[in-house]
Write a protein that holds these residues in place. Structure first.
Motif, PDB file in Angstrom:
ATOM      1  N   LEU A 441       0.804  -1.223   0.000  1.00  0.00           N
ATOM      2  CA  LEU A 441       0.000   0.000   0.000  1.00  0.00           C
ATOM      3  C   LEU A 441       0.836   1.272   0.000  1.00  0.00           C
ATOM      4  CD1 LEU A 441      -2.778  -1.093   2.539  1.00  0.00           C
ATOM      5  CD2 LEU A 441      -2.950  -0.985   0.038  1.00  0.00           C
ATOM      6  N   ILE A 442       2.062   1.231   0.520  1.00  0.00           N
ATOM      7  CA  ILE A 442       2.895   2.433   0.575  1.00  0.00           C
ATOM      8  C   ILE A 442       4.331   2.100   0.181  1.00  0.00           C
ATOM      9  CG2 ILE A 442       1.494   3.549   2.369  1.00  0.00           C
ATOM     10  CD1 ILE A 442       3.642   2.760   4.409  1.00  0.00           C
ATOM     11  N   ASP A 443       5.049   3.132  -0.224  1.00  0.00           N
ATOM     12  CA  ASP A 443       6.476   3.012  -0.545  1.00  0.00           C
ATOM     13  C   ASP A 443       7.248   4.042   0.278  1.00  0.00           C
ATOM     14  OD1 ASP A 443       6.532   0.956  -2.425  1.00  0.00           O
ATOM     15  OD2 ASP A 443       5.875   2.317  -4.031  1.00  0.00           O
ATOM     16  N   PRO A 444       8.526   3.740   0.562  1.00  0.00           N
ATOM     17  CA  PRO A 444       9.341   4.718   1.300  1.00  0.00           C
ATOM     18  C   PRO A 444       9.787   5.866   0.408  1.00  0.00           C
ATOM     19  CG  PRO A 444      10.639   2.785   0.776  1.00  0.00           C
ATOM     20  CD  PRO A 444       9.234   2.467   0.346  1.00  0.00           C
ATOM     21  N   LYS A 457       4.975   7.324   1.082  1.00  0.00           N
ATOM     22  CA  LYS A 457       3.976   7.806   0.130  1.00  0.00           C
ATOM     23  C   LYS A 457       3.070   6.646  -0.298  1.00  0.00           C
ATOM     24  CE  LYS A 457       7.061   7.126  -3.841  1.00  0.00           C
ATOM     25  NZ  LYS A 457       7.737   7.773  -4.978  1.00  0.00           N
ATOM     26  N   LYS A 458       1.926   7.000  -0.796  1.00  0.00           N
ATOM     27  CA  LYS A 458       0.974   6.002  -1.261  1.00  0.00           C
ATOM     28  C   LYS A 458       1.486   5.359  -2.543  1.00  0.00           C
ATOM     29  CE  LYS A 458      -3.965   5.453  -2.237  1.00  0.00           C
ATOM     30  NZ  LYS A 458      -5.273   6.173  -2.397  1.00  0.00           N
ATOM     31  N   LYS A 459       1.343   4.034  -2.637  1.00  0.00           N
ATOM     32  CA  LYS A 459       1.815   3.312  -3.803  1.00  0.00           C
ATOM     33  C   LYS A 459       0.758   3.380  -4.904  1.00  0.00           C
ATOM     34  CE  LYS A 459       4.135  -0.952  -5.074  1.00  0.00           C
ATOM     35  NZ  LYS A 459       4.733  -2.205  -4.558  1.00  0.00           N
ATOM     36  N   PHE A 460       1.183   3.729  -6.106  1.00  0.00           N
ATOM     37  CA  PHE A 460       0.249   3.848  -7.235  1.00  0.00           C
ATOM     38  C   PHE A 460       0.459   2.714  -8.220  1.00  0.00           C
ATOM     39  CE2 PHE A 460       0.675   8.127  -5.537  1.00  0.00           C
ATOM     40  CZ  PHE A 460      -0.650   8.466  -5.358  1.00  0.00           C
TER      41      PHE A 460
END
Length: 460
Positions: A441-444, A457-460
């Motif tokens: 769901l998220i990436d650093p 941040k939110k993963k797209f």
């Protein structure tokens, strides 16, 4: 009579257990007066348990030899006889503990009592730490009675005041104008036992309720102090202090004025939310009910004000006095016990009483927090005070709060996540970020050197 068989491991653990505020053990040869002393001390404090049949560490250094094991249960009859000789009766239960050889020790569990107890020799003891200490000073015994709610400081005569401080006050005129049938101040206060029925000397309850300025008349501090700290830290520093207010006057006005100031103060408080800085919103009924509860149930024999501490992420209301009688943290929402019955009763006679729903105030406070999707208030006993913490901590999980934030913001830092979730530990917060990363769901967001995570941040 209850009976329980112990393993050898359990016996060794009991034999090694440290004596303390809630536990004691004594050898079988203990005298009857010592049994009464321990039982009375526990009942006058917070309850506890003691075992007859385990030697003290100072008398037997080897753990394995401390357990005595008595063959005949009837040999413990002297224990019950000494407990039954106490009046009033101490609330207790008992259980025989049996070893693998069929021999016994006796465990007595003493409940916290709403009465002040004495031994047969007329001595009051109270448990403090691992000691059962005597109270010989009549004032100390009276203070214990006040703390338990067996007697109330609201009934004491105020020698520095006169009946006119009540009869001629603006507050009692205002109060009686709305009371039906029409009643004169002297008749009302005598009927309600707010003054001595023979001498008309005012009682503490009467001064607190109807004197226009009770503070100078009473020997104890009895107002409300409100302090605003611009921080979310557990222990604020002096630089965090923004403003303070001292509330005086009769109790009805104290509650109304304090509520007004708390509301005004809260309007300036902002914390990090999913949309950035947001105005802190608490259910007004929660603050009102906990404030009212503090005023009407506090111990007025303790010379201190009620403290209302307003932080960025919580409100703490600290009220003088332990929980009275049989009330505990566990049963406080269900138990009904009034330390200041006169104050509670008379305040409820106002046209618009501050304690409108008598007995339901704390339940209402908890219900409103749930409706606002906030975690329930936390109630703790802090020495001779009762503290209620109303935290702005959402019921939503930390992961939910992080994702809500990222719906409206491009990234989130650890400190921002801690601010919106109420989590204090940076490492615990990292754990929640890692869970969201594992779920994809998220990436650093890395530092310019690529060696350190500075945000997520939110993963797209």
């Amino acid at each position: 009579m209850k009976e329980r068989t112990l393993t050898n491991t359990e016996i060794l653990e009991l034999s090694e257990r440290e004596e303390g505020h809630f536990y004691d053990n004594k050898a079988f040869g203990i005298k009857g007066d010592k049994i009464q002393k321990i039982a009375v001390a526990f009942a006058n404090a917070d309850g506890g348990e003691f075992i007859i049949g385990i030697k003290d560490k100072k008398d037997e250094t080897e753990t394995a030899k401390r357990w005595e094991g008595i063959k005949d249960m009837e040999s413990f009859n002297f224990v019950f006889q000494n407990l039954n000789d106490l009046s009033p009766t101490i609330p207790h239960s008992s259980e025989f503990l049996k070893d693998s050889n069929g021999k016994y020790a006796l465990r007595i569990t003493i409940e916290k009592s709403e009465s002040v107890h004495k031994t047969s020799s007329n001595v009051v003891y109270v448990r403090k730490g691992a000691q059962s200490l005597p109270l010989r000073n009549p004032q100390q015994i009276q203070e214990l009675s006040f703390a338990k709610g067996e007697s109330s400081y609201e009934d004491t005569i105020v020698n520095s005041a006169t009946a006119e401080d009540i009869f001629e006050s603006k507050e009692i005129t205002y109060f009686l104008n709305d009371l039906s049938p029409e009643t004169e101040p002297i008749d009302f206060t005598v009927n309600q036992n707010l003054v001595d029925r023979k001498t008309y000397d005012p009682r503490t309850a009467g001064i607190l309720l109807f004197s226009d300025n009770p503070i100078p008349l009473l020997p104890k501090r009895c107002g409300i102090k409100i302090t605003r700290y611009d921080t979310s830290e557990e222990t604020p520093e002096r630089i965090h202090l923004k403003e303070q207010f001292s509330i005086e006057g009769c109790l009805n006005e104290q509650i109304k004025e304090a509520s007004k100031i708390i509301t005004q103060t809260m309007e300036s408080v902002k914390i990090m939310g999913s949309s950035g800085l947001e105005e802190v919103k608490y259910p007004p009924e929660t603050i009102w009910e906990i404030l009212v509860n503090a005023v009407i149930h506090r111990d007025y024999s303790i010379s201190d004000d009620i403290q209302v501490l307003i932080y960025n992420n919580r409100i703490e209301i600290k009220s003088p006095g332990k929980l009275p009688g049989y009330v505990t943290i566990e049963n406080i929402l269900d138990a009904r016990f009034s330390r200041n019955s006169k104050i509670v009763r008379v305040l409820n006679k106002y046209k618009n009483p501050v304690n409108k729903d008598m007995g339901e105030g704390l339940n209402t406070a908890f219900q409103r927090m749930e409706e606002f999707k906030l975690k329930p208030p936390k109630i703790i006993e802090d020495g001779n005070y009762l503290k209620v913490i109303i935290a702005h901590s959402p019921l939503a999980s930390p992961e939910q709060r992080i994702m809500e934030f990222l719906e409206k913001n491009s990234q989130i830092k650890n400190r921002e996540a801690r601010a919106i979730t109420g989590i204090r530990s940076e490492n615990i917060m990292k754990g929640h970020f890692y869970k969201l990363r594992e779920k994809g769901l998220i990436d650093p967001v890395m530092s310019t050197t690529g060696r350190k995570i500075v945000a997520w941040k939110k993963k797209f």
